[in-house]
Design an enzyme around this catalytic site. Structure first.
Site, PDB file in Angstrom:
ATOM      1  N   ALA A 239      52.863  43.591 -90.134  1.00  0.00           N
ATOM      2  CA  ALA A 239      54.057  44.418 -89.911  1.00  0.00           C
ATOM      3  C   ALA A 239      53.827  45.279 -88.686  1.00  0.00           C
ATOM      4  O   ALA A 239      53.174  46.319 -88.760  1.00  0.00           O
ATOM      5  CB  ALA A 239      54.352  45.291 -91.130  1.00  0.00           C
TER       6      ALA A 239
ATOM      7  N   SER B 156      56.364  45.350 -85.104  1.00  0.00           N
ATOM      8  CA  SER B 156      57.757  45.685 -84.782  1.00  0.00           C
ATOM      9  C   SER B 156      58.661  45.496 -85.998  1.00  0.00           C
ATOM     10  O   SER B 156      59.697  46.149 -86.126  1.00  0.00           O
ATOM     11  CB  SER B 156      58.242  44.802 -83.626  1.00  0.00           C
ATOM     12  OG  SER B 156      57.486  45.043 -82.457  1.00  0.00           O
TER      13      SER B 156
ATOM     14  N   ARG C 118      41.692  51.125 -44.403  1.00  0.00           N
ATOM     15  CA  ARG C 118      41.209  49.767 -44.170  1.00  0.00           C
ATOM     16  C   ARG C 118      41.834  49.187 -42.898  1.00  0.00           C
ATOM     17  O   ARG C 118      43.064  49.251 -42.720  1.00  0.00           O
ATOM     18  CB  ARG C 118      41.569  48.896 -45.372  1.00  0.00           C
ATOM     19  CG  ARG C 118      41.332  47.403 -45.208  1.00  0.00           C
ATOM     20  CD  ARG C 118      39.868  47.071 -45.059  1.00  0.00           C
ATOM     21  NE  ARG C 118      39.670  45.620 -45.130  1.00  0.00           N
ATOM     22  CZ  ARG C 118      38.557  45.013 -44.754  1.00  0.00           C
ATOM     23  NH1 ARG C 118      37.527  45.720 -44.296  1.00  0.00           N
ATOM     24  NH2 ARG C 118      38.444  43.699 -44.855  1.00  0.00           N
TER      25      ARG C 118
ATOM     26  N   ILE D   1      46.453  44.876 -52.458  1.00  0.00           N
ATOM     27  CA  ILE D   1      46.308  45.617 -51.206  1.00  0.00           C
ATOM     28  C   ILE D   1      44.840  45.950 -50.939  1.00  0.00           C
ATOM     29  O   ILE D   1      44.379  45.915 -49.796  1.00  0.00           O
ATOM     30  CB  ILE D   1      47.168  46.893 -51.235  1.00  0.00           C
ATOM     31  CG1 ILE D   1      48.662  46.512 -51.133  1.00  0.00           C
ATOM     32  CG2 ILE D   1      46.784  47.864 -50.119  1.00  0.00           C
ATOM     33  CD1 ILE D   1      49.616  47.670 -51.367  1.00  0.00           C
ATOM     34  N   HIS D   2      44.100  46.225 -51.989  1.00  0.00           N
ATOM     35  CA  HIS D   2      42.673  46.511 -51.835  1.00  0.00           C
ATOM     36  C   HIS D   2      41.855  45.253 -51.543  1.00  0.00           C
ATOM     37  O   HIS D   2      40.725  45.354 -51.046  1.00  0.00           O
ATOM     38  CB  HIS D   2      42.118  47.174 -53.102  1.00  0.00           C
ATOM     39  CG  HIS D   2      42.372  48.638 -53.189  1.00  0.00           C
ATOM     40  ND1 HIS D   2      43.610  49.170 -53.493  1.00  0.00           N
ATOM     41  CD2 HIS D   2      41.547  49.703 -53.009  1.00  0.00           C
ATOM     42  CE1 HIS D   2      43.528  50.486 -53.517  1.00  0.00           C
ATOM     43  NE2 HIS D   2      42.288  50.847 -53.224  1.00  0.00           N
ATOM     44  N   GLY D   3      42.396  44.095 -51.873  1.00  0.00           N
ATOM     45  CA  GLY D   3      41.633  42.869 -51.667  1.00  0.00           C
ATOM     46  C   GLY D   3      40.427  42.800 -52.600  1.00  0.00           C
ATOM     47  O   GLY D   3      40.468  43.293 -53.734  1.00  0.00           O
TER      48      GLY D   3
ATOM     49  N   GLU E 218      54.089  50.771 -78.766  1.00  0.00           N
ATOM     50  CA  GLU E 218      55.318  51.402 -79.275  1.00  0.00           C
ATOM     51  C   GLU E 218      56.507  50.447 -79.235  1.00  0.00           C
ATOM     52  O   GLU E 218      57.636  50.849 -78.910  1.00  0.00           O
ATOM     53  CB  GLU E 218      55.640  52.685 -78.485  1.00  0.00           C
ATOM     54  CG  GLU E 218      54.551  53.736 -78.528  1.00  0.00           C
ATOM     55  CD  GLU E 218      54.327  54.342 -79.897  1.00  0.00           C
ATOM     56  OE1 GLU E 218      55.102  54.036 -80.811  1.00  0.00           O
ATOM     57  OE2 GLU E 218      53.362  55.099 -80.058  1.00  0.00           O
TER      58      GLU E 218
END
Length: 384
Positions: A130, A132, A267, A336-338, A362
């Site tokens: 049980a 959702s 960078r 973006i950081h690679g 939730e």
């Protein structure tokens, strides 16, 4: 909860929390999270700041602040380490249940120790079969004179082991009812055992447990409100839970965005910072726009709830959009950081692991879409 917090008070409180996060949380969050270590020192400071009693009225020793202020506090905590928001949120939901549906004796006896954080609270609704589907609750509470005897298994209980108060939903002769279970913190207490600890992808440092109740006896005086009214009580509290999840998601999304935009300026590739490449600029623009939209949806839901207005649709929208935004921004920040974003040297990988919880917690986002659609249709029926 207070009807309205003075804007200057809200700004001061949120600024205090922001400084606390910068000073005490961010420097150690990754270390504690990777060790899956409970942040005892941080929680002690949170108690000193009154964060366990943010929404509890002043008459019971709390700060008496409104939901929009609480939402901003949660965003700041999640920005530093999302785990902290779970420690506070389940406690706040249990306190909210008592504030709204408890009797005077329950409030005066339980809320003061919850306001200081001396006693921590937990919510216990979900079961192995049980989640959702709340109408499938199997945990039973059988009346035996002046006590109820509780038997069943509860799943996904955040704070379950360390909590002294558990707001538990069980099936009684009248239907689904809510009880306050009082216990000593620890793995076992008079018919209650923590039967397993759940290993998690992220959201580490606080316990998520399965709890078994075998003939645990709860005084009938610990029934919250009328028997058989548990689902109605819990659904109102879950709206706050969904707004909290949305604000957590905004905090994680903001942390991911800040990490991405900072790194993009540091960078360099092909002789210039990567933020000067159009492809990165497109990403940053989309990330910032979605972050702001998520924040506005979340604060709108909080404002409506605080004003006593119906907000099932708004809370669902905020939770749905903010959680999907957090997942997307965590992914984009890593891209973006690679390669360095995939390492444990930077917190980006933590955002990437924490974000999926908000999509699921939730009420899954699939359930949120049903809640939103049904709410929209109901409102359309009210106003042909």
């Amino acid at each position: 909860m207070a009807d309205r917090t003075d804007p200057d008070v809200r700004e001061a409180v949120v600024a205090t929390v922001r400084r606390f996060v910068a000073r005490d949380v961010i420097p150690v969050a990754s270390q504690l999270e990777h060790a899956d270590e409970f942040p005892a020192d941080i929680v002690a400071t949170m108690r000193e700041l009154g964060l366990f009693g943010v929404t509890i009225p002043e008459e019971y020793g709390g700060l008496g602040l409104d939901l929009p202020t609480y939402v901003e506090i949660v965003e700041e905590l999640a920005y530093g380490w999302m785990t902290l928001t779970g420690i506070v949120n389940t406690h706040t939901m249990a306190a909210t249940l008592l504030m709204r549906h408890g009797n005077d004796e329950q409030k005066s006896r339980l809320l003061p120790s919850m306001a200081t954080g001396e006693v921590r609270g937990a919510m216990s609704l979900s079961e192995p079969d049980a989640g959702s589907d709340t109408r499938n609750i199997a945990c039973k509470a059988v009346r035996d004179g002046d006590v109820y005897v509780i038997s069943g298994t509860k799943a996904w209980v955040t704070n379950g082991e360390r909590a002294g108060i558990v707001a538990l939903v069980a099936r009684t002769a009248e239907g689904v009812s809510t009880f306050v279970v009082e216990k000593e913190p620890g793995p076992a207490f008079e018919g209650i055992t923590v039967s397993s600890h759940v290993g998690k992808l992220g959201y580490r440092g606080t316990e998520t447990v399965e709890m078994s109740y075998v003939g645990h006896r709860v005084p009938a005086a610990n029934l919250v409100g009328d028997p058989g009214r548990g689902l109605a009580q819990i659904l109102g509290v879950l709206e706050i839970g969904r707004i909290n999840i949305a604000s957590r998601a905004v905090g994680v999304a903001r942390a991911a965005f800040d990490a991405a935009i900072t790194y993009s300026q540091e960078r360099q590739t092909f002789g210039k910072p990567i933020c000067e490449h159009q492809a990165i600029q497109m990403k940053l623009a989309d990330m910032a726009t979605k972050l702001e939209a998520a924040r506005l949806l979340t604060r709108n839901a909080a404002e409506r709830k605080a004003a006593g207005l119906r907000c099932d649709v708004e809370a669902g929208m905020a939770k749905l959009f903010a959680s999907e935004t957090a997942l997307e921004l965590a992914t984009e920040a890593m891209r973006i950081h690679g390669g360095v974003g995939y390492t444990t040297d930077l917190p980006v990988e933590r955002y990437y692991r924490d974000a999926p919880l908000m999509v699921i917690g939730e009420g899954t986002n699939e359930i949120q879409r049903l809640v939103i659609a049904r709410g929209l249709l109901a409102r359309a029926g009210e106003h042909p």
